[in-house]
Motif scaffolding. Sequence first.
Motif, mmCIF file in Angstrom:
data_model
loop_
_atom_site.group_PDB
_atom_site.id
_atom_site.type_symbol
_atom_site.label_atom_id
_atom_site.label_comp_id
_atom_site.label_asym_id
_atom_site.label_seq_id
_atom_site.Cartn_x
_atom_site.Cartn_y
_atom_site.Cartn_z
ATOM 1 N N ALA A 92 8.019 2.821 -10.621
ATOM 2 C CA ALA A 92 7.234 2.367 -8.761
ATOM 3 C C ALA A 92 7.925 1.410 -8.397
ATOM 4 N N ASN A 93 8.478 1.606 -8.201
ATOM 5 C CA ASN A 93 9.858 0.657 -6.846
ATOM 6 C C ASN A 93 9.793 1.169 -5.543
ATOM 7 N N VAL A 94 8.946 -0.349 -5.428
ATOM 8 C CA VAL A 94 8.428 -0.169 -4.335
ATOM 9 C C VAL A 94 10.001 -0.348 -2.624
ATOM 10 N N GLN A 95 10.947 -0.361 -2.354
ATOM 11 C CA GLN A 95 11.647 -0.669 -2.466
ATOM 12 C C GLN A 95 11.909 0.988 -1.996
ATOM 13 N N ASN A 148 -2.540 4.751 13.330
ATOM 14 C CA ASN A 148 -1.591 5.585 12.473
ATOM 15 C C ASN A 148 -1.670 4.698 11.174
ATOM 16 N N THR A 149 -1.337 3.179 11.200
ATOM 17 C CA THR A 149 -1.027 2.677 10.352
ATOM 18 C C THR A 149 -2.670 2.628 9.844
ATOM 19 N N ALA A 150 -3.647 1.606 9.975
ATOM 20 C CA ALA A 150 -4.917 2.053 9.384
ATOM 21 C C ALA A 150 -5.557 3.142 8.963
ATOM 22 N N VAL A 151 -4.927 4.142 8.933
ATOM 23 C CA VAL A 151 -5.789 4.985 8.274
ATOM 24 C C VAL A 151 -4.547 4.919 6.931
ATOM 25 N N THR A 152 -3.316 5.214 7.217
ATOM 26 C CA THR A 152 -2.542 5.561 6.046
ATOM 27 C C THR A 152 -2.672 4.326 5.052
ATOM 28 N N MET A 153 -3.080 3.250 5.232
ATOM 29 C CA MET A 153 -3.368 2.284 4.302
ATOM 30 C C MET A 153 -4.558 2.153 3.656
ATOM 31 N N THR A 154 -5.345 2.755 4.497
ATOM 32 C CA THR A 154 -6.575 3.070 3.957
ATOM 33 C C THR A 154 -6.514 4.220 3.205
ATOM 34 N N ALA A 155 -5.947 5.109 3.388
ATOM 35 C CA ALA A 155 -6.190 6.426 2.207
ATOM 36 C C ALA A 155 -4.699 6.216 1.671
ATOM 37 N N LEU A 192 -1.027 -2.348 -4.476
ATOM 38 C CA LEU A 192 -1.130 -2.805 -3.127
ATOM 39 C C LEU A 192 0.344 -3.645 -2.157
ATOM 40 N N VAL A 193 0.822 -4.194 -3.404
ATOM 41 C CA VAL A 193 2.395 -4.499 -2.572
ATOM 42 C C VAL A 193 3.003 -3.629 -1.705
ATOM 43 N N PHE A 194 3.226 -2.206 -1.734
ATOM 44 C CA PHE A 194 3.235 -1.435 -1.197
ATOM 45 C C PHE A 194 2.295 -1.183 0.272
ATOM 46 N N VAL A 195 1.563 -1.322 -0.198
ATOM 47 C CA VAL A 195 0.673 -0.858 1.089
ATOM 48 C C VAL A 195 0.499 -2.172 2.126
#
Length: 416
Positions: free
Chosen positions: A85-88, A121-128, A136-139
């Motif tokens: 789980a490497n966020v970078q 696009n950002t809202a849909v991607t974050m929700t999915a 949640l850190v990545f989202v």
Amino acid sequence: MCIGWLVGPLVGTAATAHVSLLPTVPVMVLGLVQCGVYIPGVRRGLSHYVYGTPAPWRLIAASGVLAAASVAMIAILVADARLPANVQVWTTVMLFPTLPVTCLLSLVISKRRQALVYVVNTAVTMTAMGLAGVSLVFVAGLPVTLAFSALFAALACRSWGWILAAMRELDEAKGAQARLAVAEERLRFARDMHDVVGRNLAVIALKSELAVRLARKGRPEAADQMAEVQQMAQDSQREVRDVVRAYREADLDVEMAGARAVLQAAGVQCLMDQEDSTGLPQQVQSVLAWVVREGTTNVLRHANASTCWLTLRVTSDGPPGGDRTRGAGTDTAARPEPAVIFTMENDGVVPDVIHRSAGSGIAGLRERLAALDGTLIVGPRPDGRFWLRAHVPLEEGQVAKGDASGLAASGWPAQA
């Protein structure tokens, strides 16, 4: 970008976790397919941005579907417990999927609509991503990631469009400048004709009217008035011929100076190497002046030149064998003749123009030169420049001793 932002991080992540690359292959394949859709899409998008052609909506829709599929697969990979789980790393991977469709959209929609697309696009991607169980850190970092991708796409593609639009406007300006030069020459000729003929026609009309009135009264002065009308008509005819002769028999020095001014005004650097032509016969000067005028027009209308070279040589040697001379059956290599040689070169060779047949202007120049036993060569040179060369033989005594270099050092075959 597909390699650096998508393939590289995925391969590195799989290698670090010592797991198979098989789960990441679909994402990488989709990335390559997106590149294949993007290439024709951006070509049509730039054409729409610059020339107003129809927008490539089908390719944009296809790119959007591929982007959604890539984002869904990346969400599955991020949620996979086998991968670190490497966020970078995953943030870098998320830069690519929406990049192609964002680039295409930036060329066909306004900035406000592009910002609206980014928000949705950002809202849909974050929700999915949240529903898929992604960290949640990545989202939380997705808005910044997607914003960078959208901004990069808009700046890159709109910059390309702006450059192409500037080039189109430059071409249109060059065409307009050539048309203005022609219109200015027509106005000059019309002005000369008006100044020469206008007054005489007015006097002829008045004297003709006076002669009609005298004739109706049976006065003998009517014949005198008509004689004056006849004389003025003959004078007008002679003056018109003088104007046309001056127009046709252009001055060589004036045309050379005018060519430099016009080319430099069009942004073409003009380099001249001109010998004194005052001692040349008027017919030779006139025909070479027309060569200069036609050559300059062709550079402005048919070439993308940055530099143009004009050379005028009055030599005591003819060019090496192959050019016609005044003596039938005589070769210039065996008996050199004095000649005047004009060359015009430019570095703006356009392939379409090279294969295009010669126009009426070149044909007219060949006819003018043929009347003086001259020759004309037009075409690309081996060094990549476009060359126009006119050679006119002279009679003995019409040229003083000077530079006799001719074309021996140019390496160009002397053939018409």
